[in-house]
Motif scaffolding. Structure first.
Motif, PDB file in Angstrom:
ATOM      1  N   GLY A 141       0.811  -1.203   0.000  1.00  0.00           N
ATOM      2  CA  GLY A 141       0.000   0.000   0.000  1.00  0.00           C
ATOM      3  C   GLY A 141       0.847   1.257   0.000  1.00  0.00           C
ATOM      4  N   HIS A 142       0.205   2.371  -0.307  1.00  0.00           N
ATOM      5  CA  HIS A 142       0.885   3.671  -0.301  1.00  0.00           C
ATOM      6  C   HIS A 142       0.997   4.202   1.126  1.00  0.00           C
ATOM      7  CE1 HIS A 142      -0.572   3.254  -4.447  1.00  0.00           C
ATOM      8  NE2 HIS A 142       0.469   3.989  -4.761  1.00  0.00           N
ATOM      9  N   VAL A 143       2.095   4.895   1.395  1.00  0.00           N
ATOM     10  CA  VAL A 143       2.350   5.436   2.726  1.00  0.00           C
ATOM     11  C   VAL A 143       3.107   6.746   2.583  1.00  0.00           C
ATOM     12  CG1 VAL A 143       4.524   4.140   2.966  1.00  0.00           C
ATOM     13  CG2 VAL A 143       3.305   4.908   5.028  1.00  0.00           C
ATOM     14  N   HIS A 148      -4.229   2.078   0.626  1.00  0.00           N
ATOM     15  CA  HIS A 148      -3.402   2.614   1.702  1.00  0.00           C
ATOM     16  C   HIS A 148      -4.044   2.305   3.045  1.00  0.00           C
ATOM     17  CE1 HIS A 148      -6.228   5.964   0.687  1.00  0.00           C
ATOM     18  NE2 HIS A 148      -6.412   5.915   1.992  1.00  0.00           N
ATOM     19  N   THR A 150       5.662   3.178  -1.740  1.00  0.00           N
ATOM     20  CA  THR A 150       5.253   1.841  -1.312  1.00  0.00           C
ATOM     21  C   THR A 150       6.500   1.081  -0.868  1.00  0.00           C
ATOM     22  OG1 THR A 150       5.570   0.817  -3.483  1.00  0.00           O
ATOM     23  CG2 THR A 150       3.416   1.832  -3.061  1.00  0.00           C
ATOM     24  N   HIS A 208       1.654   8.061   9.834  1.00  0.00           N
ATOM     25  CA  HIS A 208       2.304   7.152   8.897  1.00  0.00           C
ATOM     26  C   HIS A 208       3.800   7.174   9.169  1.00  0.00           C
ATOM     27  CE1 HIS A 208      -0.848   7.004   5.377  1.00  0.00           C
ATOM     28  NE2 HIS A 208      -1.092   6.104   6.313  1.00  0.00           N
TER      29      HIS A 208
END
Length: 399
Positions: free
Chosen positions: A79-81, A245, A280, A342
Motif C-alpha cells: 500500500g501507499h504510505v 493505503h 510503497t 504514517h
C-alpha cells in the motif's frame, strides 16, 4: 522537546498494487520469524505494519494489524504510505544526478543559485545535503538549555492542535525558507551538524532554479521513470494519497474530551521536501537497491553520498541524504521517516543486495507517545533481518 523526538524518528529511524502478496513472498508462511516480528510491533501500539525483505532467501512481504481503526482488514502489503524524511534520500539523489550532469556543483555556494535569499556565502550545496549548513529548521529548534525556538505549526508539542485545525493549509517553499532565515543560524557553516528540514527545501529550490522545472518533474525524469516507480508520488500541496493505503490518525482534545481524527488526507506542503513524498514498500526497495547498486549515480558520487560525516549520535553518521548506521552485524545505509500517523523504514546493505522496507500506521498525538514504540520497532526489524551475514562491509563505500 517534541521536535527533538520527531527528529529522533527520522534519525534512528534512520505485493502488487491491489495489496496481494508478491510471487515468492509467502505472506508469513515461509518466514514465521518475520511475521512474528511485525505482529509484536502491532502489539507494541501500532495500528498496522507492512514489511518487505529482500535477502539471500528471496523476497518476502507480509502485514499485520489493521488498515483502519476499528477495522479487521490488514494493511495492504504494497500500500501507499507517507514516507516522511525518507524523501530526503530521493532529493539528495536527484541533486547528485544534476551534479553528474554538470548543472550543480557540490561545493558551490548556494547563494550563487539563490541570490535572492541573502544566504551566508560559505554555505555550499554539500552542506545542505549533509545538514552542516547551520540554517535554522523551520519546524523549530530546541537549544541546549531546553529553550524552544518555534517555527511553523507542526503536529507535535504545543502547536499540535493548531496544525490539526489547519492541516489543509498550503505553504510555499520560499515561505518556509524565509521563515527559517529570519532566525539566527545554529552555528557557523560547516562547523557542526544539525538536522534541518530547511536544508532540503533549499536543495529543492536549487534544483528548480537550475533546471527550470518543478522538483516533481525532475524526480520523474531521473528517478521514477527510469526505475518504473509507479507507486511513488511527489504530492506538492495535494492532500490525496493513492489507493490502496492504510489510514493515519491523530489524537487530540476537544473541549477537554479526547478525540481521534483520520488525517490520512493532509496537505504535506508544511514539510515540503523535508518529508512530503508518498511511496510503497516495493518502490522503496527498488529505489534503495538501485541507488546503492550504482544504477542512479556514478561511482564517485555514490561514494560521496555514503561517506560518513559525524553527527554526534552514537553509531550513526550522515552522508548526503542517507544515514550510515553501524550495527553489530556491519554497516547499513538508511533513511527512515515519520509523517503524522504514517511512517516508513528503508534500510539496505551498502551494496544494495539486502533490503528492509516497511510501512507503519498508527494513532499519533502532540506528545509523540508512539515514539518509543517506533524506535523499538526499527531495532526489532533491523536485528531480525540484518544481524547475520553483514561482516566485511565498510562505512565509506556503497559498493
Amino acid at each position: 522537546m517534541a521536535r527533538k523526538i520527531s527528529e529522533a524518528l527520522d534519525v534512528a529511524a534512520a505485493a502488487r498494487a491491489d495489496g496481494a502478496t508478491a510471487p515468492g513472498a509467502a505472506a508469513g508462511q515461509d518466514r514465521p520469524e518475520l511475521q512474528k516480528a511485525i505482529e509484536e510491533i502491532v502489539e507494541s501500539g501500532f495500528l498496522g505494519v507492512s514489511l518487505r525483505v529482500h535477502d539471500e532467501r528471496g523476497e518476502w512481504a507480509g502485514s499485520a494489524g489493521a488498515a483502519e481503526l476499528g477495522g479487521t482488514g490488514k494493511p495492504p502489503t504494497n500500500g501507499h504510505v507517507r514516507i516522511g524524511s525518507a524523501t530526503k534520500t530521493f532529493t539528495a539523489t536527484l541533486a547528485l544526478q544534476l551534479v553528474a550532469e554538470g548543472r550543480i556543483g557540490l561545493d558551490v555556494p548556494v547563494a550563487n543559485y539563490l541570490p535572492e535569499f541573502g544566504l551566508d556565502e560559505r554555505i555550499t550545496v554539500r552542506m545542505l545535503l549533509q545538514h552542516t549548513s547551520g540554517v535554522f529548521n523551520f519546524t523549530g529548534e530546541v537549544d541546549g538549555d531546553g529553550t524552544v525556538a518555534p517555527g511553523i505549526p507542526i503536529p507535535y508539542g504545543t502547536t499540535g492542535k493548531e496544525w490539526l485545525d489547519n492541516r489543509f493549509t498550503t505553504y510555499r517553499p520560499r515561505e518556509l525558507v524565509e521563515l527559517a532565515l529570519s532566525r539566527p543560524a545554529r552555528f557557523e557553516p560547516g562547523t557542526s551538524w544539525s538536522y534541518s528540514n530547511t536544508n532540503y527545501v533549499l536543495a529543492r529550490l536549487v534544483i528548480e532554479k537550475v533546471t527550470g522545472r518543478s522538483l516533481a518533474e525532475e524526480v520523474r525524469r531521473l528517478i521514477l521513470g527510469p526505475l518504473g516507480l509507479s507507486g511513488t508520488v511527489v504530492p506538492d500541496a495535494s492532500p490525496e494519497i493513492p489507493a490502496p493505503h492504510a489510514h493515519a490518525y491523530y489524537r487530540s482534545e476537544e473541549d477537554g474530551r479526547p478525540t481521534t481524527t483520520d488525517i490520512t488526507r493532509q496537505n504535506p506542503s508544511w514539510i515540503s521536501t523535508g518529508g512530503d513524498m508518498i511511496s510503497t514498500t516495493r518502490d522503496l526497495h527498488t529505489f534503495i537497491s538501485a541507488l546503492l547498486g550504482g544504477r542512479l549515480l556514478p561511482a564517485s558520487l555514490l561514494a560521496e553520498m555514503c561517506a560518513p560525516h559525524p553527527t554526534g549520535i552514537p553509531n550513526m553518521d550522515y552522508g548526503l541524504g542517507v544515514f550510515v548506521v553501524n550495527t553489530d552485524g556491519g554497516t547499513l545505509i538508511s533513511h527512515n521517516g515519520a509523517a503524522v500517523g504514517h511512517a516508513a523504514l528503508m534500510y539496505s546493505t551498502p551494496d544494495g543486495r539486502k533490503t528492509l522496507t516497511a510501512a507503519l500506521n498508527c494513532v499519533d498525538d502532540a506528545g509523540l507517545s508512539i515514539a518509543p514504540a517506533f524506535l523499538s520497532a526499527q531495532q526489532r526489524l533491523v536485528d531480525e533481518v540484518f544481524r547475520a551475514g553483514q561482516a566485511g562491509h565498510t562505512a565509506g563505500s556503497c559498493g
